[in-house]
Design a protein around this motif. Structure first.
Motif, PDB file in Angstrom:
ATOM      1  N   ALA A 180      -1.922  -6.327   1.788  1.00  5.36           N
ATOM      2  CA  ALA A 180      -2.881  -5.262   2.094  1.00  5.36           C
ATOM      3  C   ALA A 180      -4.185  -5.475   1.335  1.00  5.36           C
ATOM      4  N   ASP A 181      -4.078  -5.888   0.083  1.00  8.62           N
ATOM      5  CA  ASP A 181      -5.272  -6.185  -0.723  1.00  8.62           C
ATOM      6  C   ASP A 181      -6.036  -7.361  -0.129  1.00  8.62           C
ATOM      7  N   TYR A 241       0.850  -1.195   0.000  1.00 10.45           N
ATOM      8  CA  TYR A 241       0.000   0.000   0.000  1.00 10.45           C
ATOM      9  C   TYR A 241       0.884   1.242   0.000  1.00 10.45           C
ATOM     10  N   TYR A 291      -3.396   4.207  -2.452  1.00 12.17           N
ATOM     11  CA  TYR A 291      -3.815   3.073  -3.267  1.00 12.17           C
ATOM     12  C   TYR A 291      -3.242   1.788  -2.704  1.00 12.17           C
ATOM     13  N   VAL A 292      -3.923   0.682  -3.021  1.00 16.00           N
ATOM     14  CA  VAL A 292      -3.535  -0.652  -2.569  1.00 16.00           C
ATOM     15  C   VAL A 292      -3.153  -1.473  -3.796  1.00 16.00           C
ATOM     16  N   LYS A 293      -2.085  -2.234  -3.690  1.00 18.56           N
ATOM     17  CA  LYS A 293      -1.554  -2.995  -4.819  1.00 18.56           C
ATOM     18  C   LYS A 293      -2.226  -4.365  -4.905  1.00 18.56           C
ATOM     19  N   LYS A 312      -8.387  -0.397   1.715  1.00 16.95           N
ATOM     20  CA  LYS A 312      -8.879   0.371   0.573  1.00 16.95           C
ATOM     21  C   LYS A 312      -8.320   1.785   0.597  1.00 16.95           C
ATOM     22  N   ARG A 313      -8.311   2.398  -0.574  1.00 17.95           N
ATOM     23  CA  ARG A 313      -7.993   3.822  -0.677  1.00 17.95           C
ATOM     24  C   ARG A 313      -8.921   4.606   0.255  1.00 17.95           C
ATOM     25  N   ILE A 331      -4.350   5.995   3.125  1.00 20.06           N
ATOM     26  CA  ILE A 331      -3.952   5.069   2.068  1.00 20.06           C
ATOM     27  C   ILE A 331      -4.398   5.633   0.722  1.00 20.06           C
TER      28      ILE A 331
END
Length: 485
Positions: A139-140, A113, A132-134, A145-146, A130
């Protein structure tokens, strides 16, 4: 993953290799004596530092004004850094060459993230949002979440005084007190009873975060979020070489073309740079009215390297040209404009896209002032000394567009100022047409103020730092121009 090693740098590295262990044929100032020369066993730093000195004297862009060396038995990191001129913010030495290449290709140990840090108004407390999440990261998989945010790492409150050291702990397994917006109450609430536990893995991040096509008032708008420049793992089809990420870009632009995209928004707000080969690839998919062989940009080197390549290969050697892409959508863009979303984290090869396409089309910059980097590097390793694992990433070149323009060391100023954090750091999801920066791009395309941005308000917190600018790949423009035809 493999790094593309183009023909031009095979020649260059062969040229460099003759200088990597022994001193140059031209006269050199002697290095200062070792701090302790009574030891019968030669310090291994000496051979490494001689290699560093030889490489830098041959290829460094500012070799004529390079600083005098320090003691020859110094730690290689200190020796290298001491040589750099004041205006050089970018040259790097890394302890392991193979790890260096991985980092530049987006492969690193992480939870997956990126964040923006903000200071709580009237307090020394800091919190992280956050951004963005990869995909397929821990994290995903944990459901982050964003726009989620946290105040604590491993149970310790983040503050102005400790955030720098505390963030180093997220390179290992860690916990976060994740808080998520409750749309009914308008408040950020703790997600679950216990902190979220995150592991870290060696993650190969895909630079293509999001792509989509929107129909707004009968106008087709393409949107691409592209977070760094890397070709990806090499794919081979007969005699044609591709990088998996560059191949995915071609597939996206095929879809843009098929769906009749009339305007394009290229989101580079998190893109800190990368390989110029992928910049050529992307620019060749976008440029309007370009033909194969048209000049995208050209490079200049120090006098020694410039003269060598000029003599061996002539002036064409320095020109980097567009390549033929049947997926190019430039001529479909009704306005002849490219809308680019930027921030202070937009750097290097991202700025190369802006500068290189400007002679061919109107590049409308929406967001914040970019970082300002018009110089490039190559990765260099010592292939003769097996005890030397260091990798060098020195600045060796400066780039210019077709109109001989290169003066953006203070960054590109936006045509339309926009800030994704303007609504008191409350972020909508990327791709949402009401997301502040994308909304501003849509308004610019439509020539109206749609009301999507009416919810913007004064920022009540202060920006402190962001994780993008601490990525090792940030601010890198890596010379690499493989043939993708």
């Amino acid at each position: 993953m493999k790094i593309f090693t183009p023909y031009r740098w095979l020649i260059a590295l062969a040229f460099i290799a003759s200088f990597t262990i022994s001193c140059s044929d031209r006269e050199m100032e002697p290095n200062p004596k070792p701090a302790d020369d009574d030891d019968d066993v030669e310090n291994p730093n000496i051979a490494i530092n001689e290699w560093i000195q030889a490489v830098m004297e041959e290829v460094y862009l500012w070799t004529d004004t390079m600083n005098d060396p320090i003691a020859i038995d110094s730690e290689p990191e200190s020796y290298f850094d001491a040589l750099l001129v004041n205006q050089d913010r970018f040259s790097v030495i890394y302890p392991n060459y193979e790890d260096l290449v991985k980092l530049l290709e987006g492969v690193q140990k992480e939870a997956g993230y990126e964040i923006q840090l903000a200071q709580v108004s009237g307090s020394n407390d800091v919190y992280a949002i956050i951004t963005y999440v990869k995909k397929d990261s821990p994290a995903d998989q944990a459901g982050l979440k964003r726009n989620d945010r946290f105040f604590e790492i491993n149970g310790v409150q983040i503050t102005v005084g400790n955030y720098s050291s505390l963030l180093q702990s997220i390179g290992e397994a860690h916990t976060l007190d994740i808080r998520r917006l409750n749309k009914d109450s308008g408040q950020f609430e703790i997600l679950g009873e216990d902190p979220v536990s995150l592991s870290v893995v060696e993650l190969a991040e895909n630079p293509i975060l999001l792509d989509s096509v929107y129909t707004i008032d009968n106008k087709k708008i393409g949107y691409l979020v592209y977070n760094f420049f890397a070709p990806g793992e090499e794919l081979t089809s007969e005699d044609i070489r591709y990088g998996v990420y560059d191949r995915q870009l071609e597939e996206i632009f095929t879809e843009f073309k098929t769906k009749g995209v009339e305007e394009l928004v290229l989101d580079l707000r998190y893109n800190g740079g990368g390989y110029t080969s992928s910049a050529v690839h992307l620019a060749s998919l976008i440029g309007q009215g370009i033909s194969e062989g048209d000049l995208f940009y050209y490079t200049k080197y120090n006098d020694l390297v410039q003269a060598y390549f000029q003599q061996e290969y002539g002036p064409e050697y320095f020109n980097i040209r567009f390549v033929n892409k049947t997926q190019n959508i430039g001529n479909q863009l009704a306005s002849g404009k490219l809308y680019v979303l930027t921030s202070s984290a937009t750097a290097s090869s991202s700025e190369l896209i802006i500068n290189g396409l400007r002679p061919y089309m109107d590049v409308v910059i929406i967001g914040g002032t970019t970082y300002g980097k018009n110089v490039g590097s190559i990765t260099i390793q010592d292939t003769e000394n097996e005890d030397n694992e260091y990798g060098l990433l020195p600045i060796i070149s400066r780039s210019f567009n077709k109109n001989d323009e290169s003066d953006y060391t203070t960054g590109f100023t936006p045509d339309i100022a926009s800030d994704e954090f303007a609504n008191n750091f409350n972020l909508l999801q990327l791709g949402d047409i009401n997301e502040i920066m994308f909304s501003d791009a849509i308004d610019a395309i439509m020539g109206t103020s749609s009301g999507r941005t009416s919810r913007k308000s004064t920022v009540q917190s202060l920006k402190v730092d962001n994780s993008i600018r601490h990525q090792f790949r940030f601010g890198r423009m890596i010379e690499s121009t493989p043939d993708f035809n």
